[in-house]
Design a protein around this motif. Structure first.
Motif, mmCIF file in Angstrom:
data_model
loop_
_atom_site.group_PDB
_atom_site.id
_atom_site.type_symbol
_atom_site.label_atom_id
_atom_site.label_comp_id
_atom_site.label_asym_id
_atom_site.label_seq_id
_atom_site.Cartn_x
_atom_site.Cartn_y
_atom_site.Cartn_z
ATOM 1 N N ILE A 1 0.841 -1.200 0.000
ATOM 2 C CA ILE A 1 0.000 0.000 0.000
ATOM 3 C C ILE A 1 0.873 1.245 0.000
ATOM 4 C CG2 ILE A 1 -1.683 1.321 1.340
ATOM 5 C CD1 ILE A 1 -2.782 -1.381 2.341
ATOM 6 N N GLU A 2 1.919 1.236 0.818
ATOM 7 C CA GLU A 2 2.817 2.387 0.905
ATOM 8 C C GLU A 2 3.591 2.596 -0.396
ATOM 9 O OE1 GLU A 2 4.721 5.659 2.746
ATOM 10 O OE2 GLU A 2 2.869 4.574 3.138
ATOM 11 N N ILE B 65 -6.430 7.077 0.401
ATOM 12 C CA ILE B 65 -6.245 5.631 0.548
ATOM 13 C C ILE B 65 -7.519 5.068 1.170
ATOM 14 C CG2 ILE B 65 -4.831 3.814 1.544
ATOM 15 C CD1 ILE B 65 -2.589 5.884 1.806
ATOM 16 N N ARG B 66 -8.139 4.103 0.503
ATOM 17 C CA ARG B 66 -9.427 3.578 0.956
ATOM 18 C C ARG B 66 -9.320 2.224 1.662
ATOM 19 N NH1 ARG B 66 -14.069 5.238 -1.885
ATOM 20 N NH2 ARG B 66 -15.120 3.888 -0.403
ATOM 21 N N ARG C 294 1.225 4.153 -2.858
ATOM 22 C CA ARG C 294 0.970 5.553 -2.502
ATOM 23 C C ARG C 294 2.127 6.449 -2.931
ATOM 24 N NH1 ARG C 294 2.491 9.300 0.773
ATOM 25 N NH2 ARG C 294 4.043 7.957 1.753
ATOM 26 N N LEU D 11 -9.307 0.947 -4.030
ATOM 27 C CA LEU D 11 -8.096 0.966 -3.221
ATOM 28 C C LEU D 11 -7.574 2.385 -3.009
ATOM 29 C CD1 LEU D 11 -6.426 -1.981 -5.104
ATOM 30 C CD2 LEU D 11 -7.449 -2.093 -2.853
ATOM 31 N N PHE D 12 -7.489 3.155 -4.087
ATOM 32 C CA PHE D 12 -6.991 4.530 -4.033
ATOM 33 C C PHE D 12 -7.920 5.425 -4.828
ATOM 34 C CE2 PHE D 12 -3.203 1.975 -3.438
ATOM 35 C CZ PHE D 12 -2.563 2.622 -2.402
#
Length: 136
Positions: free
Chosen positions: A48-49, A67-68, A52, A104-105
């Motif tokens: 995830i990071e 971020i979801r 991002r 997701l984003f």
């Protein structure tokens, strides 16, 4: 990296990733464009990071990334070379259980081609299939 501040139990049972569709969090709510999962998987906090960072680098200093998903599930592992038994291993990493059609984003405040390119770059960091969706 993302992880819960406090949990009720340190070590949780292992959950299977559910192959069914997500009933919540499956539409773009806060931004103009979103990255939607077309498969189900565990997505780790590091993944995830990484996604991002890739999205924000492509967007530069403009726009906003939402971020979801959040890694709530703790996965444990025992060290290599340790024999069987003597309890459960320590927490190794945190993962988010992502169902099919989960957003997701999300991205807002940038041009169309920049938003799509940023989400494409971020999607390549994730361990599942995805597609880019826009608000209707």
């Amino acid at each position: 990296m993302l992880q819960p501040k406090k949990t009720k139990h340190r070590k949780t049972f292992r959950l299977y990733h559910d192959k069914r569709d997500a009933h919540s969090g499956n539409f773009v709510a806060f931004g103009d464009y979103g990255l939607q999962a077309t498969g189900s998987a565990w997505v780790s906090a590091a993944q995830i990071e990484a996604a991002r960072i890739a999205i924000t680098r492509r967007m530069g200093r403009e726009g906003q990334v939402i971020i979801r998903v959040f890694p709530h599930l703790a996965l444990t592992s025992k060290p290599i070379g340790v024999r069987m038994g003597s309890g459960k291993g320590s927490v190794d990493r945190w993962v988010a259980v992502v169902k099919r059609n989960t957003i997701l984003f999300e991205v807002r405040g940038v041009k169309d081609e920049i938003a799509r390119d940023a989400l494409r770059l971020g999607g390549h960091k994730l361990p599942l299939k995805w597609k880019i969706v826009a608000t209707v």
